[in-house]
Scaffold this active site. Structure first.
Site, PDB file in Angstrom:
ATOM      1  N   GLY A 136       0.755  -1.162   0.033  1.00 45.78           N
ATOM      2  CA  GLY A 136      -0.056   0.129   0.100  1.00 45.78           C
ATOM      3  C   GLY A 136       0.703   1.290   0.070  1.00 45.78           C
ATOM      4  O   GLY A 136       1.297   1.502  -0.832  1.00 45.78           O
ATOM      5  N   GLY A 189     -12.411  -1.849   4.222  1.00 46.52           N
ATOM      6  CA  GLY A 189     -11.901  -1.573   3.182  1.00 46.52           C
ATOM      7  C   GLY A 189     -10.473  -2.271   2.644  1.00 46.52           C
ATOM      8  O   GLY A 189      -9.925  -1.856   1.685  1.00 46.52           O
ATOM      9  N   LYS A 207       2.458 -10.200  -4.110  1.00 43.69           N
ATOM     10  CA  LYS A 207       3.292  -9.116  -3.765  1.00 43.69           C
ATOM     11  C   LYS A 207       4.850  -9.775  -3.496  1.00 43.69           C
ATOM     12  O   LYS A 207       5.821  -8.764  -3.865  1.00 43.69           O
ATOM     13  CB  LYS A 207       2.629  -8.524  -2.404  1.00 43.69           C
ATOM     14  CG  LYS A 207       1.375  -7.990  -2.400  1.00 43.69           C
ATOM     15  CD  LYS A 207       0.801  -7.316  -1.083  1.00 43.69           C
ATOM     16  CE  LYS A 207      -0.709  -6.641  -1.565  1.00 43.69           C
ATOM     17  NZ  LYS A 207      -1.415  -6.680  -0.200  1.00 43.69           N
TER      18      LYS A 207
HETATM   19  N1  HSE Z   1      -6.063  -6.780   0.301  1.00 46.04           N
HETATM   20  C1  HSE Z   1      -4.836  -6.316   0.356  1.00 46.04           C
HETATM   21  C2  HSE Z   1      -4.560  -6.264   2.086  1.00 46.04           C
HETATM   22  C3  HSE Z   1      -5.347  -4.942   0.062  1.00 46.04           C
HETATM   23  O1  HSE Z   1      -5.491  -7.065   2.823  1.00 46.04           O
HETATM   24  O2  HSE Z   1      -3.485  -5.887   2.263  1.00 46.04           O
HETATM   25  C4  HSE Z   1      -4.059  -4.381  -0.504  1.00 46.04           C
HETATM   26  O3  HSE Z   1      -3.325  -5.142  -1.673  1.00 46.04           O
END
Ligand code: HSE
Length: 429
Positions: A136, A189, A207
């Site tokens: 993020g 979210g 990732k």
């Molecule tokens: N679903 C992902 C998380 C959001 O929970 O980290 C960002 O990639």
């Protein structure tokens, strides 16, 4: 080139797209001052035009036709925040082929088709920026590509899924059930549209693929990564791990060893004194070790509209600087080779096991023999409690080859005294 206004087109106005819109609007003056140019949102493609979007003041910006962004010659940068795979892959390729720079937050796409798309970008003398795809708002892609580039990275270890970290935190600190914690993460979210990708470890694996490719300068396929999620982690394991001095975290781990790369995502016991154990709720952190820099830890919010939007907007500014010809535009990913991958059976780890066995004389001796015969050395073995002649036993091994450990587990499964093997987790010291 002196360009006073850089025009961008957004593909998608969901959680991340809305964060980008909000940041570009509320911080427009600062951005203009830092960049020496204005960023103007020229068009926003959305799936459903009928959906009310209070955030966007000028409804004429909205379209449900991707071509209105991709074919607009005035748009310099296409920002892909719609997610998904095939349509996003096509849209990014078309944008590059039309000479546009691309910013994306799409880790599924970059992990699986990043190299293909970066090749198109290189041919077109453009670039794709994807800082938001991992962690993020935490800067990790650019540090790996630039600041830490002179290091040989030995190990990279991260909590890079906010949803699962939120769930594990709520389970361990508030005794919350898995489902309730997941529902909260979704409401806030953090979770993917389909949270299976979060809880089964795939989001973290995408990732890891992106981070490890850059850290080890190697092309990595999704099949190269061993992936386990947190669906089997029970409250009881979290409690027992705490008693043993560990926290349970979903870790994405990449290591470069003499014989190749070890890449895995799995729930892991880490000592409570490790900096990653202190990473709570939806926060993410990446802990890495370079031969020159030593240990580095990057920490921050790994999900959510504004943190992810922060990384996307940073990339938009970087693309704008490339358009203004103020920075070099090198794509180093195209030069990566493929390093060998070490099979899981050949990797070593410590293991935590929780099992149920008959509570009668000689059971500990049989257990010890099964591990001993497979050349697995035990560090701790504790009988937790006994109910109706069934003992719950928790044990932790020393560092062993996965292959040997699995051989011991097969012998345990065949033993009459063992009623069930309830949990197997890896331990990192
Ligand atoms: N679903 C992902 C998380 C959001 O929970 O980290 C960002 O990639």
């Amino acid at each position: 080139m002196k360009k006073e206004t850089i025009k961008i087109g957004l593909l998608g106005l969901g959680t991340v797209g809305s964060g980008v819109y909000q940041i570009l609007t509320q911080n427009s003056k600062d951005i203009e001052r830092k960049l020496g140019a204005k960023i103007e949102i020229k068009r926003i493609a959305v799936r459903n035009l009928a959906k009310p979007r209070a955030l966007v003041t000028d409804q004429k910006l909205l379209t449900d036709n991707l071509d209105h962004v991709l074919l607009d010659p005035e748009i310099d940068i296409v920002v892909e925040t719609m997610g998904g795979l095939e349509e996003a892959r096509w849209a990014i390729a078309s944008a590059l082929e039309r000479g546009k720079f691309v910013v994306t937050a799409n880790k599924d796409l970059m992990a699986q088709y990043g190299i293909e798309l970066l090749k198109i970008a290189k041919e077109q003398e453009r670039n794709i920026y994807y800082e938001a795809s991992v962690g993020g708002g935490i800067p990790i892609i650019r540090p790996l590509k630039n600041c830490l580039a002179a290091n040989r990275i030995v190990k990279i270890m991260g909590i890079i899924n906010g949803t699962t970290n939120y769930i594990l935190t709520k389970m361990s600190c508030e005794n919350m059930e898995f489902e309730a914690a997941l529902a909260e993460a979704q409401a806030k979210g953090f979770a993917e549209a389909n949270p299976a990708s979060d809880i089964e470890g795939w989001d973290a694996a995408y990732k890891l693929n992106i981070m490890a490719s850059l850290a080890f300068s190697s092309r990595i396929k999704m099949d190269d990564i061993h992936v386990e999620g947190i669906t089997e982690v029970k409250l009881r394991d979290i409690r027992y791990a705490q008693e043993l001095g560990y926290a349970i975290k979903l870790l994405a781990i990449g290591e470069e060893k003499q014989n190749g790369l070890s890449l895995r995502v799995h729930p892991t016991l880490i000592p409570q004194s490790h900096p990653l154990a202190a990473v709570k709720n939806e926060f993410n952190a990446v802990f890495l070790e370079g031969d020159a820099v030593g240990e580095v830890m990057l920490y921050g919010r790994g999900a959510g509209a504004l943190p992810t939007g922060s990384a996307v907007c940073g990339d938009i500014m970087e693309a704008a600087r490339a358009i203004k010809k103020e920075v070099q535009n090198g794509i180093l990913e195209a030069t990566f080779t493929e390093k060998p991958i070490i099979s899981l059976a050949a990797q070593s780890s410590r293991f935590y096991v929780r099992l149920k066995a008959k509570d009668e004389p000689g059971v500990f001796a049989q257990l010890a023999a099964a591990f001993g015969n497979a050349d697995v050395s035990l560090d701790r073995i504790i009988q937790k409690r006994s109910v109706e002649k069934t003992a719950e036993i928790v044990l932790v091994t020393h560092d062993v080859k996965e292959g040997n450990f699995m051989q011991a587990i097969s012998s345990l499964r065949a033993m009459e005294a063992i009623r069930s093997i309830n949990s197997i987790l890896r331990v990192v010291e």
